[in-house]
Design a protein around this motif. Sequence first.
Motif, PDB file in Angstrom:
ATOM      1  N   PHE A   6       0.852  -1.183   0.000  1.00 41.30           N
ATOM      2  CA  PHE A   6       0.000   0.000   0.000  1.00 41.30           C
ATOM      3  C   PHE A   6       0.891   1.237   0.000  1.00 41.30           C
ATOM      4  O   PHE A   6       1.717   1.397   0.901  1.00 41.30           O
ATOM      5  N   SER A   7       0.712   2.094  -0.963  1.00 41.62           N
ATOM      6  CA  SER A   7       1.549   3.296  -1.034  1.00 41.62           C
ATOM      7  C   SER A   7       1.077   4.379  -0.071  1.00 41.62           C
ATOM      8  O   SER A   7       1.835   5.288   0.256  1.00 41.62           O
ATOM      9  N   GLU A   8      -0.156   4.278   0.394  1.00 44.43           N
ATOM     10  CA  GLU A   8      -0.680   5.277   1.320  1.00 44.43           C
ATOM     11  C   GLU A   8       0.009   5.169   2.678  1.00 44.43           C
ATOM     12  O   GLU A   8       0.155   4.076   3.216  1.00 44.43           O
ATOM     13  N   PRO A   9       0.437   6.297   3.265  1.00 35.59           N
ATOM     14  CA  PRO A   9       1.091   6.239   4.579  1.00 35.59           C
ATOM     15  C   PRO A   9       0.096   5.957   5.706  1.00 35.59           C
ATOM     16  O   PRO A   9      -1.054   6.410   5.665  1.00 35.59           O
ATOM     17  N   PHE A  10       0.561   5.206   6.685  1.00 39.73           N
ATOM     18  CA  PHE A  10      -0.238   4.850   7.859  1.00 39.73           C
ATOM     19  C   PHE A  10       0.365   5.472   9.112  1.00 39.73           C
ATOM     20  O   PHE A  10       1.543   5.808   9.150  1.00 39.73           O
ATOM     21  N   SER A  11      -0.477   5.578  10.146  1.00 41.21           N
ATOM     22  CA  SER A  11      -0.050   6.063  11.461  1.00 41.21           C
ATOM     23  C   SER A  11      -0.508   5.081  12.529  1.00 41.21           C
ATOM     24  O   SER A  11      -1.558   4.443  12.388  1.00 41.21           O
ATOM     25  N   VAL A  12       0.280   4.984  13.590  1.00 47.98           N
ATOM     26  CA  VAL A  12      -0.053   4.167  14.756  1.00 47.98           C
ATOM     27  C   VAL A  12      -0.299   5.151  15.890  1.00 47.98           C
ATOM     28  O   VAL A  12       0.556   5.991  16.176  1.00 47.98           O
ATOM     29  N   CYS A  13      -1.481   5.052  16.512  1.00 47.95           N
ATOM     30  CA  CYS A  13      -1.911   6.075  17.475  1.00 47.95           C
ATOM     31  C   CYS A  13      -2.448   5.469  18.765  1.00 47.95           C
ATOM     32  O   CYS A  13      -2.908   4.339  18.791  1.00 47.95           O
ATOM     33  N   LYS A  14      -2.430   6.296  19.810  1.00 50.48           N
ATOM     34  CA  LYS A  14      -3.237   6.061  21.006  1.00 50.48           C
ATOM     35  C   LYS A  14      -4.322   7.118  20.979  1.00 50.48           C
ATOM     36  O   LYS A  14      -4.053   8.282  20.666  1.00 50.48           O
ATOM     37  N   VAL A  15      -5.541   6.724  21.313  1.00 50.26           N
ATOM     38  CA  VAL A  15      -6.656   7.659  21.291  1.00 50.26           C
ATOM     39  C   VAL A  15      -7.374   7.648  22.637  1.00 50.26           C
ATOM     40  O   VAL A  15      -7.315   6.663  23.373  1.00 50.26           O
ATOM     41  N   GLU A  16      -8.057   8.758  22.930  1.00 52.66           N
ATOM     42  CA  GLU A  16      -8.851   8.838  24.155  1.00 52.66           C
ATOM     43  C   GLU A  16     -10.012   7.852  24.094  1.00 52.66           C
ATOM     44  O   GLU A  16     -10.331   7.180  25.065  1.00 52.66           O
ATOM     45  N   ASP A  17     -10.664   7.816  22.941  1.00 45.41           N
ATOM     46  CA  ASP A  17     -11.766   6.880  22.688  1.00 45.41           C
ATOM     47  C   ASP A  17     -11.908   6.766  21.169  1.00 45.41           C
ATOM     48  O   ASP A  17     -11.175   7.401  20.426  1.00 45.41           O
ATOM     49  N   TYR A  18     -12.847   5.967  20.725  1.00 40.92           N
ATOM     50  CA  TYR A  18     -13.009   5.732  19.288  1.00 40.92           C
ATOM     51  C   TYR A  18     -14.110   6.586  18.670  1.00 40.92           C
ATOM     52  O   TYR A  18     -14.505   6.360  17.530  1.00 40.92           O
ATOM     53  N   SER A  19     -14.598   7.589  19.388  1.00 42.64           N
ATOM     54  CA  SER A  19     -15.736   8.378  18.911  1.00 42.64           C
ATOM     55  C   SER A  19     -15.435   9.176  17.641  1.00 42.64           C
ATOM     56  O   SER A  19     -16.356   9.493  16.894  1.00 42.64           O
ATOM     57  N   GLN A  20     -14.188   9.485  17.379  1.00 47.55           N
ATOM     58  CA  GLN A  20     -13.849  10.293  16.210  1.00 47.55           C
ATOM     59  C   GLN A  20     -13.218   9.482  15.083  1.00 47.55           C
ATOM     60  O   GLN A  20     -12.720  10.038  14.105  1.00 47.55           O
ATOM     61  N   VAL A  21     -13.255   8.162  15.190  1.00 48.09           N
ATOM     62  CA  VAL A  21     -12.720   7.298  14.146  1.00 48.09           C
ATOM     63  C   VAL A  21     -13.715   7.262  12.991  1.00 48.09           C
ATOM     64  O   VAL A  21     -14.918   7.088  13.188  1.00 48.09           O
ATOM     65  N   ASN A  22     -13.216   7.424  11.782  1.00 57.04           N
ATOM     66  CA  ASN A  22     -14.057   7.339  10.594  1.00 57.04           C
ATOM     67  C   ASN A  22     -14.143   5.866  10.179  1.00 57.04           C
ATOM     68  O   ASN A  22     -13.284   5.353   9.468  1.00 57.04           O
ATOM     69  N   TRP A  23     -15.189   5.204  10.612  1.00 63.71           N
ATOM     70  CA  TRP A  23     -15.356   3.762  10.378  1.00 63.71           C
ATOM     71  C   TRP A  23     -15.652   3.434   8.920  1.00 63.71           C
ATOM     72  O   TRP A  23     -15.667   2.266   8.546  1.00 63.71           O
ATOM     73  N   GLU A  24     -15.881   4.438   8.096  1.00 61.20           N
ATOM     74  CA  GLU A  24     -16.142   4.198   6.678  1.00 61.20           C
ATOM     75  C   GLU A  24     -14.860   3.987   5.882  1.00 61.20           C
ATOM     76  O   GLU A  24     -14.908   3.586   4.723  1.00 61.20           O
ATOM     77  N   GLN A  25     -13.721   4.266   6.478  1.00 62.42           N
ATOM     78  CA  GLN A  25     -12.450   4.054   5.800  1.00 62.42           C
ATOM     79  C   GLN A  25     -12.168   2.560   5.674  1.00 62.42           C
ATOM     80  O   GLN A  25     -12.506   1.787   6.568  1.00 62.42           O
TER      81      GLN A  25
END
Length: 121
Positions: A6-25
């Motif tokens: 995959f040429s698209e760059p990825f990130s590894v994160c810690k989050v407060e919660d999953y409320s702002q995750v775009n689940w459509e990706q």
Amino acid sequence: MQLKFFSEPFSVCKVEDYSQVNWEQPYIFTGQTDEEKSLVCPTRCVPVNTTAREDGWSAFRIEGELDFSLIGILAKISGLLADQGISIFALSTFNTDYILIKTNQAAAAKELLKKAGYGVV
């Protein structure tokens, strides 16, 4: 064995919660323990409630559905890369495995995997 790069760059994160995750990706990986909530996603999708992050990852996917009885696939690939000083961050889904490598080592990893007989597309 085929690997998709995959040429698209990825990130590894810690989050407060999953409320702002775009689940459509199409590529969203989460993990939760009693100590943290983790997220791996395309860099362009990192939510604002991220508390820590590391950018600059590239991803490979082992193509096809891997049966749970198969042994050593990820170990062989990770060992091959480790022998050349390339560390990985591995993720598994029900169907297959994903291997993340720091982007500055992706070209070397692709070449190494091809030389070892893996098809990389």
